[in-house]
Design a protein around this motif. Sequence first.
Motif, PDB file in Angstrom:
ATOM      1  N   ALA A  19      14.397 -74.339  58.606  1.00 38.41           N
ATOM      2  CA  ALA A  19      13.262 -73.896  59.691  1.00 38.41           C
ATOM      3  C   ALA A  19      12.901 -72.698  59.130  1.00 38.41           C
ATOM      4  O   ALA A  19      11.517 -72.585  59.455  1.00 38.41           O
ATOM      5  CB  ALA A  19      14.041 -73.698  60.905  1.00 38.41           C
ATOM      6  N   LYS A  20      13.530 -71.643  58.624  1.00 39.03           N
ATOM      7  CA  LYS A  20      12.954 -70.441  58.226  1.00 39.03           C
ATOM      8  C   LYS A  20      12.110 -70.539  57.182  1.00 39.03           C
ATOM      9  O   LYS A  20      11.019 -69.972  57.142  1.00 39.03           O
ATOM     10  CB  LYS A  20      14.142 -69.634  57.782  1.00 39.03           C
ATOM     11  CG  LYS A  20      13.578 -68.104  57.399  1.00 39.03           C
ATOM     12  CD  LYS A  20      13.218 -67.319  58.447  1.00 39.03           C
ATOM     13  CE  LYS A  20      12.561 -65.683  58.227  1.00 39.03           C
ATOM     14  NZ  LYS A  20      12.103 -65.196  59.253  1.00 39.03           N
ATOM     15  N   LYS A  90      -3.164 -76.696  65.000  1.00 40.90           N
ATOM     16  CA  LYS A  90      -2.419 -77.925  64.080  1.00 40.90           C
ATOM     17  C   LYS A  90      -1.152 -77.162  63.316  1.00 40.90           C
ATOM     18  O   LYS A  90      -0.187 -78.015  63.146  1.00 40.90           O
ATOM     19  CB  LYS A  90      -3.202 -78.526  62.929  1.00 40.90           C
ATOM     20  CG  LYS A  90      -2.760 -79.672  62.493  1.00 40.90           C
ATOM     21  CD  LYS A  90      -3.788 -80.197  61.123  1.00 40.90           C
ATOM     22  CE  LYS A  90      -3.106 -81.447  60.812  1.00 40.90           C
ATOM     23  NZ  LYS A  90      -1.954 -81.050  59.829  1.00 40.90           N
ATOM     24  N   GLU A  91      -1.187 -76.188  62.754  1.00 45.42           N
ATOM     25  CA  GLU A  91      -0.063 -75.721  61.895  1.00 45.42           C
ATOM     26  C   GLU A  91       1.072 -75.330  62.732  1.00 45.42           C
ATOM     27  O   GLU A  91       2.234 -75.728  62.379  1.00 45.42           O
ATOM     28  CB  GLU A  91      -0.667 -74.443  61.142  1.00 45.42           C
ATOM     29  CG  GLU A  91      -1.653 -74.724  59.975  1.00 45.42           C
ATOM     30  CD  GLU A  91      -1.144 -75.611  59.087  1.00 45.42           C
ATOM     31  OE1 GLU A  91       0.071 -75.770  58.596  1.00 45.42           O
ATOM     32  OE2 GLU A  91      -1.725 -76.345  58.277  1.00 45.42           O
ATOM     33  N   VAL A  92       0.758 -74.742  63.929  1.00 45.06           N
ATOM     34  CA  VAL A  92       1.864 -74.392  64.864  1.00 45.06           C
ATOM     35  C   VAL A  92       2.346 -75.561  65.430  1.00 45.06           C
ATOM     36  O   VAL A  92       3.590 -75.614  65.761  1.00 45.06           O
ATOM     37  CB  VAL A  92       1.263 -73.442  66.007  1.00 45.06           C
ATOM     38  CG1 VAL A  92       2.569 -73.041  66.855  1.00 45.06           C
ATOM     39  CG2 VAL A  92       0.855 -72.123  65.380  1.00 45.06           C
ATOM     40  N   SER A  93       1.572 -76.378  65.853  1.00 46.23           N
ATOM     41  CA  SER A  93       1.942 -77.826  66.184  1.00 46.23           C
ATOM     42  C   SER A  93       2.997 -78.603  65.349  1.00 46.23           C
ATOM     43  O   SER A  93       4.283 -78.964  65.617  1.00 46.23           O
ATOM     44  CB  SER A  93       0.864 -78.626  66.764  1.00 46.23           C
ATOM     45  OG  SER A  93       1.390 -79.889  67.406  1.00 46.23           O
ATOM     46  N   ASP A  94       2.581 -78.699  64.026  1.00 40.85           N
ATOM     47  CA  ASP A  94       3.344 -79.315  63.034  1.00 40.85           C
ATOM     48  C   ASP A  94       4.788 -78.502  62.832  1.00 40.85           C
ATOM     49  O   ASP A  94       5.610 -79.215  62.655  1.00 40.85           O
ATOM     50  CB  ASP A  94       2.260 -79.394  61.860  1.00 40.85           C
ATOM     51  CG  ASP A  94       1.454 -80.300  61.870  1.00 40.85           C
ATOM     52  OD1 ASP A  94       1.483 -81.158  62.684  1.00 40.85           O
ATOM     53  OD2 ASP A  94       0.600 -80.253  60.892  1.00 40.85           O
ATOM     54  N   LEU A  95       4.591 -77.211  62.863  1.00 40.95           N
ATOM     55  CA  LEU A  95       5.856 -76.614  62.539  1.00 40.95           C
ATOM     56  C   LEU A  95       6.704 -76.715  63.941  1.00 40.95           C
ATOM     57  O   LEU A  95       8.002 -76.937  63.547  1.00 40.95           O
ATOM     58  CB  LEU A  95       5.425 -75.018  62.832  1.00 40.95           C
ATOM     59  CG  LEU A  95       6.840 -74.055  62.871  1.00 40.95           C
ATOM     60  CD1 LEU A  95       7.344 -74.073  61.564  1.00 40.95           C
ATOM     61  CD2 LEU A  95       6.239 -72.836  63.012  1.00 40.95           C
ATOM     62  N   ILE A  96       6.067 -76.730  64.913  1.00 41.93           N
ATOM     63  CA  ILE A  96       7.225 -77.005  66.257  1.00 41.93           C
ATOM     64  C   ILE A  96       7.870 -78.518  66.202  1.00 41.93           C
ATOM     65  O   ILE A  96       9.069 -78.717  66.408  1.00 41.93           O
ATOM     66  CB  ILE A  96       6.299 -76.945  67.557  1.00 41.93           C
ATOM     67  CG1 ILE A  96       5.963 -75.571  67.936  1.00 41.93           C
ATOM     68  CG2 ILE A  96       7.004 -77.453  68.886  1.00 41.93           C
ATOM     69  CD1 ILE A  96       4.983 -75.270  69.192  1.00 41.93           C
ATOM     70  N   THR A 202       9.314 -70.599  66.275  1.00 37.91           N
ATOM     71  CA  THR A 202      10.349 -71.407  65.258  1.00 37.91           C
ATOM     72  C   THR A 202      11.488 -71.174  65.886  1.00 37.91           C
ATOM     73  O   THR A 202      12.450 -72.200  65.853  1.00 37.91           O
ATOM     74  CB  THR A 202      10.058 -70.793  63.941  1.00 37.91           C
ATOM     75  OG1 THR A 202       8.799 -70.846  63.243  1.00 37.91           O
ATOM     76  CG2 THR A 202      11.307 -71.271  62.879  1.00 37.91           C
ATOM     77  N   HIS A 203      12.029 -69.963  66.105  1.00 41.12           N
ATOM     78  CA  HIS A 203      13.423 -69.628  66.886  1.00 41.12           C
ATOM     79  C   HIS A 203      13.597 -70.596  68.020  1.00 41.12           C
ATOM     80  O   HIS A 203      14.593 -70.972  68.212  1.00 41.12           O
ATOM     81  CB  HIS A 203      13.147 -68.225  66.917  1.00 41.12           C
ATOM     82  CG  HIS A 203      14.805 -67.709  67.432  1.00 41.12           C
ATOM     83  ND1 HIS A 203      14.877 -67.375  68.818  1.00 41.12           N
ATOM     84  CD2 HIS A 203      15.752 -67.583  66.755  1.00 41.12           C
ATOM     85  CE1 HIS A 203      16.303 -67.143  68.905  1.00 41.12           C
ATOM     86  NE2 HIS A 203      16.958 -67.011  67.592  1.00 41.12           N
ATOM     87  N   ARG A 204      12.583 -70.428  68.820  1.00 40.43           N
ATOM     88  CA  ARG A 204      12.823 -71.279  70.204  1.00 40.43           C
ATOM     89  C   ARG A 204      12.963 -72.563  70.137  1.00 40.43           C
ATOM     90  O   ARG A 204      14.016 -73.404  70.404  1.00 40.43           O
ATOM     91  CB  ARG A 204      11.589 -71.091  71.009  1.00 40.43           C
ATOM     92  CG  ARG A 204      11.867 -71.637  72.460  1.00 40.43           C
ATOM     93  CD  ARG A 204      10.126 -71.945  73.306  1.00 40.43           C
ATOM     94  NE  ARG A 204       9.166 -70.762  72.789  1.00 40.43           N
ATOM     95  CZ  ARG A 204       9.101 -69.441  73.741  1.00 40.43           C
ATOM     96  NH1 ARG A 204      10.083 -69.501  74.526  1.00 40.43           N
ATOM     97  NH2 ARG A 204       8.273 -68.805  73.283  1.00 40.43           N
TER      98      ARG A 204
END
Length: 477
Positions: A19-20, A90-96, A202-204
């Motif tokens: 994840a990191k 999109k980047e944050v959504s893909d990360l989640i 990411t942490h959440r």
Amino acid sequence: MPKSKTSLNQILYDLRRIAKHREILTDKKINAIYDTLKKDLRSFLGESYEKYADGDGRLYMSYLDAQRKRAWFLNEIVKNVDNIEPLLQKEVSDLINTVYEKCYSGMADAVNKADTRVKLEKISKDISVQPDVLKQAVNNNISKLTLPLVMQKHRADIIYQIQQELSIGLMNGDRYETMAKRISERVSVSENKAKSIVRTETHRNVESGFLDCGEYIQDKLGDSDLIYAVTWRTMKDERVRPQIRRKTKKGWKSGYNKSGANHVQMEGQTVKAGEMFDLGGGVTAAAPSKSGVAAHDCNCRCYLEYNLMTAEEFAKVTGKKVANDGNGGIIETGGKVTSSNFTQIEKFEQQAKRFYESCTRNDNDVKAISKNTNFDYNDILSIKNHIMIEKHLFSNGNVRKFDPDIDQALAWQRLMEGRSRDSDILFLNHELTELKYMKENNCDYETAHRFSTKKYDWQSVIDGIADKDDINPKWLK
């Protein structure tokens, strides 16, 4: 981060590393997005200064007003920001999605590979997560549902801040170099905020993925005496809240944050998976970064450790006596009496819980209710998911499932058996209106409940407690 010596936590440690790594990759993509924004803004400013600046290279607001270009000038800035927002989201959504899915499914794999396997085999033949369960968990992830609101606020903030800087620069008559530097610095602030969103989410979602699967596993344990316990762990360094490290002209100095968040005291606290940790000051959380309070959540580095325990082991660790209620559930007895000495309310709570568990095993109830009423199958399924399965955002920032409710259980039973009352139909309308309002407005439960109650006030017409003892035993198996 600290490593645990157990095989289970070693696997979870590896998932956190993955994840990191994903977070770092997203950071790099955000760097590229903001570099493009800075380049586009510099280009736009250069063209504007070339057209409208005076011979001394200065550009004033009055110059734009004379050409009737002020609104155009500010709107072009908004367009440039809007060009990057879909990319950021999109980047944050893909990360989640990626982090949550890997951690959710990875938790089940970790349990299967851990040294607790012998204990688990006595309880469940298959603790793995089925694709439909994983898909539902990912779709119901609260971070995914609330992300549009987070990014909308981020967009509004950067537009406001850039326009403020532009207005100040135009009133001062800044030259191009000064204005470009002013805007670049403000964009950099926005970029850092975007990266803070990435770190926090990411942490959440690491902790959410682990915890949600932990609750799924706890349900799988059924009527055994095993408990899937979670323990709050900190990084055990000088940056654990309320401690802080700040850089000064004379070097790094340590101090204490006055926000009220104290995670040092959380180290070692243990609860059953899905139960809430008490962070103090009336704040609770199911996991780090999930309290809904910025002082506790933003850039938090705490994490949960997972262990499979017997009721006796859990009692030794927590000091809470636990006992099997004889009906397939583990109950705390520290402030309550157990099984045969239940109060009436406690008995109904246990009946409602077991009824919910029975209903969530298949869709027979949904088919029966749809057949017995004029409601569409999909609407009944949505209502069932809403009251029994999905997690919801509450006004205090907590995210959890609704507590099993005896009145709702009895209404559901009557609807299944084809002997519904007018109040039961009112109940369906209330819940359907409530869930639709929540989805359409991305709001908390209480707001949607108030809206639905204005149209379908089910709470005011439900029967009294004397009528709460008729759940058919066949639905409690």
